[in-house]
Design a protein around this motif. Structure first.
Motif, short mmCIF file in Angstrom:
data_model
loop_
_atom_site.label_atom_id
_atom_site.label_comp_id
_atom_site.label_asym_id
_atom_site.label_seq_id
_atom_site.Cartn_x
_atom_site.Cartn_y
_atom_site.Cartn_z
N HIS A 74 38.08 10.08 59.52
CA HIS A 74 39.35 11.68 60.12
C HIS A 74 39.20 12.16 59.69
O HIS A 74 39.49 13.70 60.30
CB HIS A 74 40.15 10.65 61.65
N LEU A 75 39.28 12.43 58.47
CA LEU A 75 40.13 13.44 57.68
C LEU A 75 39.49 13.21 56.24
O LEU A 75 38.53 12.47 55.90
CB LEU A 75 41.34 13.74 57.41
N ASP A 76 38.50 14.33 55.75
CA ASP A 76 38.18 14.32 54.49
C ASP A 76 38.91 15.05 53.37
O ASP A 76 39.66 16.39 53.77
CB ASP A 76 36.78 14.90 54.37
N LEU A 77 39.01 14.28 52.52
CA LEU A 77 40.40 14.37 51.17
C LEU A 77 39.74 14.99 50.50
O LEU A 77 40.83 15.98 49.97
CB LEU A 77 40.42 13.51 50.48
N ASN A 78 38.55 16.10 50.24
CA ASN A 78 38.12 17.31 49.56
C ASN A 78 38.14 18.56 50.34
O ASN A 78 38.14 19.34 49.90
CB ASN A 78 36.93 17.28 49.44
N ASP A 79 38.66 18.46 51.76
CA ASP A 79 38.53 19.20 52.82
C ASP A 79 39.53 20.41 52.21
O ASP A 79 40.57 19.79 51.90
CB ASP A 79 38.51 19.20 54.01
N THR A 80 39.46 21.71 52.58
CA THR A 80 41.03 22.55 52.02
C THR A 80 41.75 23.22 52.61
O THR A 80 41.36 23.18 54.13
CB THR A 80 40.02 23.31 50.82
N VAL A 81 42.91 23.56 52.82
CA VAL A 81 43.85 23.79 53.86
C VAL A 81 44.39 25.55 52.65
O VAL A 81 44.54 25.58 51.84
CB VAL A 81 45.52 23.17 53.42
N PRO A 82 43.95 26.08 53.44
CA PRO A 82 45.53 27.63 52.65
C PRO A 82 46.28 27.60 52.52
O PRO A 82 47.25 26.95 53.20
CB PRO A 82 44.11 29.16 53.86
N LEU A 83 46.72 28.59 51.36
CA LEU A 83 48.12 28.74 51.46
C LEU A 83 48.64 29.23 52.57
O LEU A 83 50.04 28.81 53.08
CB LEU A 83 48.71 29.13 50.29
N SER A 84 48.09 30.01 53.05
CA SER A 84 48.92 30.78 53.85
C SER A 84 49.69 29.73 55.47
O SER A 84 50.11 30.96 56.00
CB SER A 84 47.76 32.08 54.46
N ARG A 85 48.71 29.24 55.41
CA ARG A 85 49.09 28.68 56.88
C ARG A 85 51.29 27.77 56.81
O ARG A 85 51.25 27.58 57.92
CB ARG A 85 48.26 27.18 57.35
N THR A 86 51.34 28.14 55.99
CA THR A 86 53.26 27.51 56.06
C THR A 86 53.67 29.09 54.93
O THR A 86 53.41 29.46 54.39
CB THR A 86 53.23 26.69 55.51
N PRO A 87 55.11 28.99 55.98
CA PRO A 87 55.40 29.82 55.25
C PRO A 87 55.92 29.27 53.36
O PRO A 87 55.90 28.20 53.55
CB PRO A 87 57.06 30.12 55.54
N ARG A 88 56.52 29.95 52.63
CA ARG A 88 56.89 29.74 51.12
C ARG A 88 58.89 29.34 51.76
O ARG A 88 59.16 30.19 51.91
CB ARG A 88 57.12 31.35 50.36
N VAL A 89 58.53 28.72 50.75
CA VAL A 89 59.90 28.04 50.92
C VAL A 89 59.93 27.64 49.03
O VAL A 89 59.27 27.63 48.33
CB VAL A 89 60.23 26.88 51.63
N GLU A 90 61.11 27.51 49.22
CA GLU A 90 61.75 27.20 47.55
C GLU A 90 62.19 25.66 47.31
O GLU A 90 62.01 24.89 48.50
CB GLU A 90 63.25 27.81 47.55
N GLY A 91 63.00 25.34 46.65
CA GLY A 91 63.17 23.60 46.18
C GLY A 91 61.73 23.45 45.20
O GLY A 91 61.35 24.01 44.70
N GLY A 92 61.66 21.95 45.16
CA GLY A 92 60.57 21.05 43.94
C GLY A 92 59.08 22.01 44.55
O GLY A 92 58.49 22.05 45.63
N GLY A 93 58.84 21.73 43.26
CA GLY A 93 56.98 22.31 43.61
C GLY A 93 57.08 23.60 42.44
O GLY A 93 57.13 24.02 41.79
N ALA A 94 55.32 23.55 42.66
CA ALA A 94 54.55 24.37 41.77
C ALA A 94 54.24 25.98 43.01
O ALA A 94 54.20 26.80 42.40
CB ALA A 94 53.19 23.98 40.83
N LEU A 95 54.16 25.75 44.29
CA LEU A 95 53.21 26.68 45.22
C LEU A 95 53.84 27.76 45.50
O LEU A 95 53.26 28.63 45.19
CB LEU A 95 53.17 25.67 46.50
N GLN A 96 55.48 27.96 45.14
CA GLN A 96 56.24 28.70 44.87
C GLN A 96 55.99 29.83 43.86
O GLN A 96 55.98 31.01 44.68
CB GLN A 96 57.09 28.43 45.28
N GLU A 97 54.99 29.33 43.40
CA GLU A 97 55.41 30.59 42.08
C GLU A 97 53.48 31.50 42.30
O GLU A 97 53.15 31.72 41.15
CB GLU A 97 54.69 29.86 40.55
#
Length: 272
Positions: A74-97
């Motif tokens: 029901h899903l392909d792990l290689n399909d992509t999702v754009p970063l713009s699909r969700t608002p930027r939030v803080e906390g853990g991780g690297a994508l906020q940069e």
């Protein structure tokens, strides 16, 4: 589940250190031995059915749902999702940069969510998968005590009383499912390996040394510190889960480190 009588001495040790460091905290723990295709054996437990705010441990359920969808085509792990699909939030991780022009595959988002506890990666997955579908998967797995009710860093929802919740026992059942999938197919092996690459080792495995592999996830909020996963030893596989609420975070980390040392020493040295 069967509970070993020998575990009473472990419970006594854990309760002693809990009373010392967090006498007013809401502390739950469970220690189990896992065997493939066999029912788990409880070695020690306290408050294992008490509901806690899940913090980032909810991400284990989200990861399992992604790989379930991939396994059932029901899903392909290689399909992509754009970063713009969700608002930027803080906390853990690297994508906020990063700027919003990037896209990431489902596999990359899972790895970021689990290994770095990336909150934007998590919110992207919740957005595209659907909160209600993730909760339906929890019910299907028999871990309905694990509830996803808000996005990461959604403090407005938290103020309204909508929080992500779980119990130590439900998380243990979820980990047992992932444990049994680890050699079943490529999807199970990937989940197992992702858990083994967790970069936050400041709670249960703090005293174990970097060479000890712990397949786990941590979680932290204000006055909440959690850790839980599966330890491979020469005596077998053991699930350690510790949920700590209503405790100062510094004290919680200190308690978690001492609890982890006691748990590991017991299963490696004291079990018959």
């Amino acid at each position: 589940m069967e509970k070993l009588l020998v575990g009473k001495s472990l419970e006594d040790q854990l309760d002693t250190v809990i009373k010392e460091l967090a006498p007013k905290g809401n502390i739950s723990y469970i220690v189990l031995q896992f065997d493939d295709e066999e029912e788990s054996t409880i070695i020690a437990s306290k408050g294992e059915n008490t509901i806690h705010s899940s913090a980032s441990l909810i991400k284990v359920l989200i990861m399992e749902y992604v790989f379930h969808l991939a396994r059932t085509n029901h899903l392909d792990l290689n399909d992509t999702v754009p970063l713009s699909r969700t608002p930027r939030v803080e906390g853990g991780g690297a994508l906020q940069e990063l700027v919003a022009k990037h896209s990431f595959s489902y596999l990359e988002l899972c790895r970021l969510m689990m290994v770095l506890s990336d909150n934007i990666a998590t919110n992207l997955l919740i957005t595209v998968l659907g909160m209600e579908n993730i909760n339906a998967r929890a019910e299907q797995l028999g871990v309905e005590e694990i509830e996803l009710n808000r996005m990461m860093m959604d403090f407005e929802a938290l103020a309204e009383g909508r929080d992500n919740r779980m119990t130590a026992m439900a998380l243990a059942r979820l980990y047992k499912h992932i444990f049994e999938c680890r050699d079943r197919d490529a999807f199970g092996r990937e989940m197992w390996n992702i858990l083994g690459r967790q970069q936050f080792r400041d709670i249960l495995p703090f005293y174990w040394g970097e060479d000890v592999r712990f397949h786990h996830k941590t979680g932290s909020l204000d006055r909440v510190e959690h850790d839980g996963g599966i330890l491979e030893t020469f005596r077998g596989h053991f699930c350690f889960i510790l949920l700590m609420s209503d405790t100062d975070n510094d004290r919680g980390k200190e308690l978690g480190a001492r609890v982890g040392r006691i748990m590991k020493e017991f299963v490696e040295e004291a079990l018959p």
